[in-house]
Design a protein around this motif. Structure first.
Motif: not given
Length: 968
Positions: A179-182, A844-845, A852-853
C-alpha cells in the motif's frame, strides 16, 4: 476509474527575472544592504537527472562506478529521524520493501508543529520457496511501482507496514505490491543540517513516508498523471493538486540547499568562512534566512556596522564582555587618531554593533522570537499613501477603498487581501507595515539579558547597560525588520500559491466541460462595425461554411434570412455566441428570432461561451497551419464553436494563462503559474485519454511523458506506416524509450472497430502480395510483411489499464470466467459483481497478488463501456431560448446560472443578464454542495450549473449579490 481526482505539482521551472513587489526594497533602520526582503514566490527548475542507460549484469563483488552512484540514489538513515525503517537483504543483492505500520488508521494528517509518531520497526517475512518460484514464473510487474526492463535500480525504499505484503519492483519481482512506502531519509546532492523528508512533511502536512516515496518517484522522472493514477498505494491516494504542491515545495527546499552550498564554496574561496557561519548557513531552510545570514559577506557589500567594528579590532572586547567581563577594559581600545576608536562612546558603539550582530544571527535567539510572535497578536496594516492622495488617479485610488484604513491579524487575513494590498503598494497607493506589539520586544529583551546571553561573571553597571543596549539595538535594527520581511514573504508566498492553485482548479473544471457531440454548430464571434463572424462546423469538427453578417448596423432583418438559410442548409440547430464585444446585443438578436419561431421547423437553442484567447489563437502559427486558407477573423468563430463541441481539444491550443479563469494572475510568479497550468493541462488530457490514430499533434504533446518532438514522431510514424494496432507498437517510434512508454502508454487509447478494419485490409493486401512473392518479385520483403501481419489488436488497449498490469488483468478475467472481447458489456459487469461480492475486493486482490488500487483500476477498465469519457460526469453548456434583462431582476428571484469564475472570496455566476453575480464565500456551505461530486474544498468551479437566489441588486454599480440554493 470513474471520475477524475479532484484534489491536486507542478514541475517548477527556473525563475525568470520578474518585477518584484515594492516592499522587497524596504530597508531596516540601519541602512544595511543585507537586510533587504526578497519574496519566496519564485520557483526553481528541478535539476534534470541523467538519462538512464541499460543496466549491465552486475558482478557480486564489483564496486559501483561513479556513474552508477550518480544514477542510483542511496538511502542513508539519519539517526535522529525516527521514521526510518530497516531494509532486509534478499537473494541476488536485491532489496525487499516493507510498508509502514498504520497504528492510527484513518486519523488526520499530522500538524506542522508536531513531530510525527515513531512507527515501530518490524522484520520482513520473505516469500517461501514454492510460492516465490511460482510468482517469478507467472507474474509480471504490477502497477504498484514503475517497472522498466532496461532500467534497473540497485537500491529501493523500505516499507513500514505489516510484512504480509511486499512490493513488486524490477529489483524484487517476486514480492507482492504494498500500500505504501516507508518514510526514509533521502540522500540529496546537497546535504544540510535538516532532513529534506521531515522538512517536506512539516511544510506540506503530508506523512513522511509519502514524502519519501514522492521524492523517489520524482527522481525517477515519473509524471504527475502517472503517479496519481498508477501509484496510488505509494502516495496514500493523494490527488494531483497535492502532488503538485509537494513537488513545488521540494524544488524550493532544493533551491535553498543548492544556493547555500554555492554560497559556502564562494565564502570558502574568499577565506571568509568560519565554523559558526558554516553552521548558520546549513541551518537555513528558506531563501530569506539564507540572505539574512550571507548578505554581509557578499562581494561588493559595503559591510555592516558589525563588520566595520570587527575591522577596528573590537571583536575580542565584545566576546570578553560575554565570557570574561571582569578583565575587560574598554579604555584600552581608544585610539584618538582612528575613526571609530576616538573616544569611549565610539568604542562602546562598536562593541554594541558586534554584540547586536551576534544576537541577530543566533539560531536559538531567532527561534525564540519567532515562537513568541506565534503566541501574540501580529497584525498587518495598510493606509492610503500621502503621495497617492495628492497626485494619484482617483479611479485607481477608489479601487483600494477597502484598504485605506485596513488592519488584520496575519493569522486570519485572506489570500486575496494580501494580493490586493501588495498591488496597491506596488502602485504607490497604499503604505503597508507589520505591527508587532511592544510586549514582544520587552519579553524578548528580558529573556536575552537574563537567560540566553547572561554573562558568565558579574557585570559592572556600565557593561550591563551596554548589554541591554545591544539587545535593544539587535531587536530594533536587525531582528524586527527581519521578522517583518519574513511575515510578508510568507503571506505573499502563500497567497500566490493559493492564487495559482485556484487558477489550476478553475482551468481543470473548464477543460473537463462535457463535450457536445453529434450535432452541427454555428459559432458566432460578435462585433459591431466589422460585423459578426459566423462559422458552421460538422459533428466531426470539419468547417462547412464561414461568413460575416452585420446584425447591429440596421441590416438585421436582411441578415436574418441569410442565417436561416444557412441553418436549414446544414441542419444546424445550435448557436454558440462568444462573450466578447456586442455579445449582449447578439444574444438579444438571436433570442428574439427564437421566440418568434423564425427558424422553424428547426428548434434552435443558443449558449454563451467564453472567447478568452480566441483572438490570440486565430493569429498563432498553429491556427495558420490548421486553417491556412481562412481569414484570421473567421478562425476565432471556428474556435468558439469547437469550444462547445470538444472543449479540451480546442482549449489546449491556447496558452492556459490566456483563458482567464484566475485571480491576480498577473501579480503572481509567472514561472510558477506557467508550470502549474501546463501540469493541469497534462493531467486533464492524460486522464481523458486520446485515440492515438485520430488525435491531433497538439493534443498528443500534452500526454504525460510526451513532448513536441515525440508527438511529432508519433504522427510521422502513423503517416508512414498506417494506424497503430496496439500499444506495443509505440516502442517502434523514434524517441520513445522504456521510460516514456511507461509514462504515456496508459493514457493512449485504441478504437477496436477501427483497428479491426485496418487489420482486415492489411490481410487482404498481404494475400495479394503473397502471390507476387511466389513469382519472386517481392521475396526480400516477405519477412517484413509477415511481421506486420502478425500484429494483433489487444482489447485491453481501449481501457485505462496500464500494460504492466495486463498479466493481472488476464488472470482476473480467467478468475471471473470473462473474455477480453466482452470488455464494456453488461455481462462483464455481472461477472465482476459475482466474484467481488463473494470474495470481496481485498480478498480478490490478495488472491491475484496485487493491490486493491490496481485491482479497482482493472475493474474500472473492464466494466466501463466502450468509448467511456470521464467528462460525462461534468457539466454541459447551458443552452437557452430567451433572455433576461438586468432591470428584470428583483430581490428574492430564483434563477439558474453557470459558474464563470471562482475566487477565494466568492464565486461569479452568469445568470444571463449580461453581468455576473457574486455568491460570497460565506454563502457556500457544505450542505448546499452536490453530494455526488467529490470536492477538495467548499468551492465551485467554472462550468457548473447552480440554482441561486437574488439577495441584492445595485443597478448604478451593476452589482448583483446572490445566495447559493443548490448545485444542479
Amino acid at each position: 476509474m470513474s471520475s477524475l481526482p479532484r484534489r491536486v505539482k507542478c514541475v517548477a521551472k527556473a525563475p525568470a527575472s520578474e518585477e518584484l513587489p515594492s516592499f522587497l526594497n524596504s530597508t531596516s533602520e540601519s541602512e544595511e544592504e543585507e537586510e533587504e526582503w526578497e519574496p519566496k514566490s519564485k520557483t526553481a527548475r528541478r535539476p534534470r537527472l541523467p538519462k538512464k542507460t541499460e543496466a549491465k549484469t552486475k558482478k557480486a563483488a564489483a564496486p559501483r562506478s561513479a556513474v552508477a552512484r550518480k544514477m542510483v540514489k542511496k538511502v542513508a538513515i539519519k539517526k535522529e529521524m525516527d521514521v526510518s525503517l530497516p531494509i532486509a537483504p534478499v537473494e541476488d543483492n536485491k532489496m525487499q520493501l516493507v510498508k509502514p505500520k498504520e497504528e492510527n488508521a484513518g486519523t488526520k494528517p499530522k500538524s506542522l508543529n508536531r513531530t510525527p509518531e515513531v512507527p515501530k520497526k518490524m522484520e520482513i517475512n520473505s516469500f517461501q520457496g514454492k510460492n516465490q518460484n511460482s510468482l517469478v514464473s507467472d507474474e509480471k510487474p504490477t502497477t504498484s511501482v514503475p517497472v522498466v526492463k532496461q532500467e534497473k535500480c540497485e537500491e529501493e525504499f523500505a516499507f513500514d507496514e505489516p510484512p504480509s505484503k511486499k512490493i513488486k519492483l524490477n529489483a524484487c519481482p517476486e514480492g507482492k505490491p504494498v500500500k505504501n512506502l516507508g518514510g526514509k531519509k533521502i540522500k540529496e546532492e546537497f546535504e544540510m543540517n535538516w532532513d529534506i523528508v521531515q522538512a517536506l512533511s512539516e511544510i506540506t502536512n503530508v506523512e513522511p513516508w509519502v514524502c519519501a516515496n514522492l521524492i523517489w518517484l520524482f527522481q525517477e522522472e515519473n509524471t504527475i498523471p502517472f503517479i496519481a493514477r498508477y501509484r496510488k498505494e505509494l502516495i496514500n491516494n493523494l490527488e494531483a493538486d497535492a502532488l503538485r504542491e509537494v513537488q513545488h515545495t521540494l524544488e524550493e527546499l532544493r533551491t535553498v540547499a543548492k544556493k547555500t552550498h554555492t554560497m559556502i564554496q564562494k565564502l570558502k574561496k574568499e577565506g571568509k568562512l568560519s565554523s559558526s557561519l558554516l553552521k548558520g548557513l546549513l541551518n537555513c531552510r528558506t531563501l530569506e534566512e539564507l540572505d539574512h545570514v550571507s548578505a554581509p559577506y557578499k562581494t561588493g557589500s559595503k559591510g555592516t556596522k558589525a563588520q566595520r567594528a570587527k575591522q577596528l579590532g573590537l571583536e575580542p572586547a565584545a566576546l570578553s564582555l560575554l565570557q570574561n567581563p571582569v578583565e575587560l577594559n574598554l579604555f584600552s581600545y581608544i585610539r584618538p587618531n582612528t575613526k571609530g576608536l576616538a573616544n569611549i562612546q565610539e568604542v562602546e558603539a562598536g562593541v554594541q554593533h558586534i554584540l547586536a550582530d551576534i544576537f541577530a544571527k543566533d539560531k536559538d535567539t531567532l527561534d525564540f522570537i519567532r515562537k513568541l510572535c506565534q503566541q501574540r497578536y501580529i497584525s498587518i496594516q495598510s493606509t492610503l499613501a500621502k503621495v497617492s492622495s495628492k497626485n494619484g488617479n482617483e479611479k485607481d485610488i477608489d479601487k483600494f477603498q477597502l484598504y485605506h484604513e485596513f488592519s488584520c491579524n496575519i493569522k486570519n487575513i485572506q489570500h486575496h487581501q494580501i494580493l490586493a494590498i501588495n498591488r496597491g503598494e506596488n502602485l504607490k497607493i497604499l503604505t503597508v507595515k507589520v505591527n508587532i506589539p511592544d510586549g514582544v520586544k520587552n519579553e524578548f529583551c528580558w529573556w536575552c539579558v537574563n537567560e540566553r546571553w547572561r554573562p558568565k561573571q558579574f557585570l559592572k553597571p556600565e557593561f550591563m547597560r551596554l548589554l541591554r543596549s545591544s539587545v535593544e539595538d539587535a531587536y530594533k535594527r536587525l531582528i524586527y525588520p527581519l521578522l517583518c520581511r519574513e511575515f510578508r514573504s510568507k503571506l505573499t508566498s502563500d497567497a500566490e500559491k493559493e492564487s495559482v492553485m485556484m487558477f489550476g482548479r478553475n482551468l481543470r473544471q473548464l477543460l473537463l466541460t462535457s463535450p457536445v457531440r453529434g450535432r452541427a454548430l454555428m459559432g458566432v464571434d460578435p462585433g459591431y462595425k466589422h460585423g459578426c463572424k459566423l462559422a458552421i462546423i460538422s459533428p466531426t469538427s470539419q468547417i462547412l461554411h464561414t461568413d460575416v453578417v452585420y446584425l447591429h448596423s440596421g441590416q438585421g432583418f436582411r441578415e436574418a434570412e441569410k442565417i436561416k438559410r444557412l441553418l436549414l442548409q446544414y441542419n444546424c440547430s445550435t448557436v454558440v455566441i462568444g462573450n466578447g464585444t456586442a455579445c449582449r446585443e447578439t444574444e438579444a438578436y438571436f433570442a428574439d428570432l427564437i421566440m418568434k419561431k423564425y427558424f422553424a421547423p428547426l428548434d434552435v437553442v443558443y449558449c454563451i461561451v467564453s472567447e478568452a484567447g480566441a483572438s490570440i489563437y486565430s493569429v498563432s502559427p498553429e491556427a495558420s497551419k490548421e486553417m491556412p486558407d481562412l481569414d484570421p477573423n473567421l478562425r476565432s468563430a471556428v474556435s468558439i464553436a469547437r469550444r462547445v463541441q470538444d472543449p479540451l481539444a480546442e482549449l489546449v491550443k491556447i496558452e492556459p494563462k490566456h483563458i482567464g479563469v484566475g485571480m491576480y494572475q498577473h501579480d503572481v510568479s509567472q514561472t510558477l503559474l506557467k508550470a502549474t497550468l501546463d501540469s493541469v493541462v497534462e493531467e486533464c488530457v492524460s486522464f481523458v485519454g486520446v485515440d492515438i490514430n485520430i488525435c491531433s499533434e497538439i493534443l498528443l504533446r500534452h500526454i504525460a511523458g510526451l513532448n513536441t518532438n515525440r508527438a511529432k514522431n508519433i504522427i510521422e510514424w502513423r503517416e508512414k506506416n498506417g494506424p497503430f494496432i496496439n500499444r506495443e507498437q509505440l516502442k517502434e517510434v523514434k524517441g520513445l524509450g522504456p521510460k516514456t512508454f511507461q509514462q504515456c502508454a496508459g493514457f493512449i487509447r485504441f478504437n477496436q472497430e477501427y483497428i479491426k478494419t485496418c487489420c482486415s485490409n492489411k490481410k487482404n493486401e498481404l494475400g495479394s502480395r503473397a502471390l507476387l512473392t511466389k513469382a519472386g518479385t517481392l521475396g526480400k520483403k516477405k519477412s517484413k510483411l509477415t511481421s506486420c501481419a502478425s500484429l494483433q489488436p489487444n482489447p485491453l488497449d481501449q481501457t485505462c489499464i496500464h500494460p504492466e498490469s495486463y498479466n493481472i488483468a488476464m488472470r482476473f478475467l480467467s478468475l471471473i470466467g470473462g473474455n477480453a472481447n466482452d470488455i464494456g458489456k453488461s455481462d462483464m459487469q455481472q461477472k465482476v459483481n459475482v466474484v467481488i461480492q463473494k470474495e470481496g475486493l481485498e480478498g480478490t486482490a490478495k488472491r491475484l497478488n496485487t493491490t486493491v488500487h490496481t485491482l479497482q483500476l482493472i475493474i474500472d477498465g473492464l466494466t466501463q463501456p466502450e468509448g467511456y469519457d470521464i467528462r460525462t460526469d461534468f457539466d454541459k453548456p447551458d443552452f437557452k431560448r430567451s433572455i433576461v434583462c438586468f432591470e428584470d431582476l428583483s430581490v428574492g428571484a430564483v434563477l439558474t446560472g453557470k459558474v464563470e469564475n471562482a475566487t477565494p472570496f466568492g464565486v461569479f455566476v452568469d445568470i444571463g443578464v449580461g453581468k455576473a453575480g457574486l455568491i460570497p464565500v460565506r454563502n457556500i456551505t457544505e450542505a448546499k454542495l452536490s453530494k455526488v461530486k467529490k470536492r477538495r474544498s467548499l468551492g465551485l468551479g467554472p462550468g457548473e450549473r447552480v440554482e441561486v437566489k437574488v439577495l441584492n441588486v445595485d443597478i448604478p454599480r451593476l452589482r448583483i449579490t446572490l445566495d447559493l440554493i443548490r448545485v444542479l
